[in-house]
Design an enzyme around this catalytic site. Sequence first.
Site, short mmCIF file in Angstrom:
data_model
loop_
_atom_site.label_atom_id
_atom_site.label_comp_id
_atom_site.label_asym_id
_atom_site.label_seq_id
_atom_site.Cartn_x
_atom_site.Cartn_y
_atom_site.Cartn_z
NE ARG A 1 31.09 56.32 -13.88
CZ ARG A 1 30.60 56.92 -14.95
NH1 ARG A 1 30.88 56.48 -16.14
NH2 ARG A 1 29.83 57.98 -14.82
CE LYS B 1 33.28 61.06 -18.21
NZ LYS B 1 32.69 61.78 -17.06
NE ARG C 1 23.79 66.21 -17.74
CZ ARG C 1 24.80 65.33 -17.69
NH1 ARG C 1 25.91 65.55 -18.39
NH2 ARG C 1 24.71 64.27 -16.95
NE ARG D 1 22.09 61.38 -17.15
CZ ARG D 1 23.40 61.26 -17.37
NH1 ARG D 1 23.92 61.64 -18.52
NH2 ARG D 1 24.19 60.77 -16.44
NE ARG E 1 25.67 61.18 -12.12
CZ ARG E 1 25.25 62.18 -12.90
NH1 ARG E 1 24.21 62.90 -12.57
NH2 ARG E 1 25.89 62.45 -14.02
P1 ADP Z 1 28.15 60.89 -15.96
O1 ADP Z 1 29.54 60.86 -16.51
O2 ADP Z 1 27.43 62.15 -16.29
O3 ADP Z 1 28.03 60.49 -14.52
P2 ADP Z 1 27.44 58.55 -17.58
O4 ADP Z 1 26.49 58.76 -18.69
O5 ADP Z 1 28.85 58.26 -17.91
O6 ADP Z 1 27.26 59.81 -16.66
O7 ADP Z 1 26.93 57.35 -16.63
C1 ADP Z 1 25.64 57.33 -16.07
C2 ADP Z 1 25.49 56.15 -15.14
O8 ADP Z 1 25.73 54.91 -15.86
C3 ADP Z 1 26.52 56.09 -13.99
O9 ADP Z 1 26.14 56.87 -12.89
C4 ADP Z 1 26.52 54.59 -13.68
O10 ADP Z 1 25.39 54.19 -12.95
C5 ADP Z 1 26.41 53.96 -15.05
N1 ADP Z 1 27.76 53.71 -15.62
C6 ADP Z 1 28.30 54.28 -16.73
N2 ADP Z 1 29.54 53.83 -16.96
C7 ADP Z 1 29.82 52.94 -15.96
C8 ADP Z 1 30.94 52.13 -15.62
N3 ADP Z 1 32.06 52.16 -16.35
N4 ADP Z 1 30.85 51.36 -14.52
C9 ADP Z 1 29.75 51.32 -13.77
N5 ADP Z 1 28.66 52.05 -14.03
C10 ADP Z 1 28.67 52.86 -15.12
#
Ligand code: ADP
Length: 193
Positions: free
Chosen positions: A88, A13, A127, A138, A149
């Site tokens: 989400r 994404k 990654r 990360r 996750r």
């Molecule tokens: P990925 O899509 O690789 O899981 P992101 O960079 O989108 O990673 O998100 C990393 C972390 O940030 C998530 O695991 C969560 O803890 C937090 N996060 C990101 N976006 C949201 C959201 N919309 N609601 C709640 N937590 C979020």
Amino acid sequence: MRVVLLGPPGAGKGTQAQIIAGKLGVPAISTGDIFRANVSGRTELGQQAKTYMDAGDLVPDEITVAMVRDRLAEPDAEVGFLLDGFPRTIAQAEQLRESLAELGTGLDRVLELVVEEEELVRRLSGRRMLVDGKMVQREDDKPETVRHRLEVHREQTAPLSDFYEAEGLLVTIGAVGSVEEVTARAMAALGRA
Ligand code: ADP
């Protein structure tokens, strides 16, 4: 154009969001990136979010929704936006609909990137990111956290496909292949090929 990008962790994404947003001429808004910038900047918001992120859990909606509402009200988002990582949860999707209605607008399209789970685990575990000149993993890409996750995604985020399908907004593409191939599929699905 106002677009939401959906897809599990590791679907690509972030990469596609930057490229597609560039082609559409709108800002790419990633809640994950905003949170990570706040964690490195040691802000109050970053401190609130960090524990959840490191555990692979969602940051609570109270924190996330207000942050996105403020970001969408900024001038550069008037021409549109590509949201990556938000919403989400169904609750977040409902809040987003409300925030946009307050601004007198709504979503045009929701683009879902589909990748099978085995491939996701492979991608995430391998990654690395560049931080201060070093390649590091990360915290939330550690294998146990990756599995968690994916579980959180399956339980809380996957239901959004049906939610947006019911609104007639959902388009789905396979996200396996080269970055260019996936971008081409995405632009076609958005009607911008
Ligand atoms: P990925 O899509 O690789 O899981 P992101 O960079 O989108 O990673 O998100 C990393 C972390 O940030 C998530 O695991 C969560 O803890 C937090 N996060 C990101 N976006 C949201 C959201 N919309 N609601 C709640 N937590 C979020």
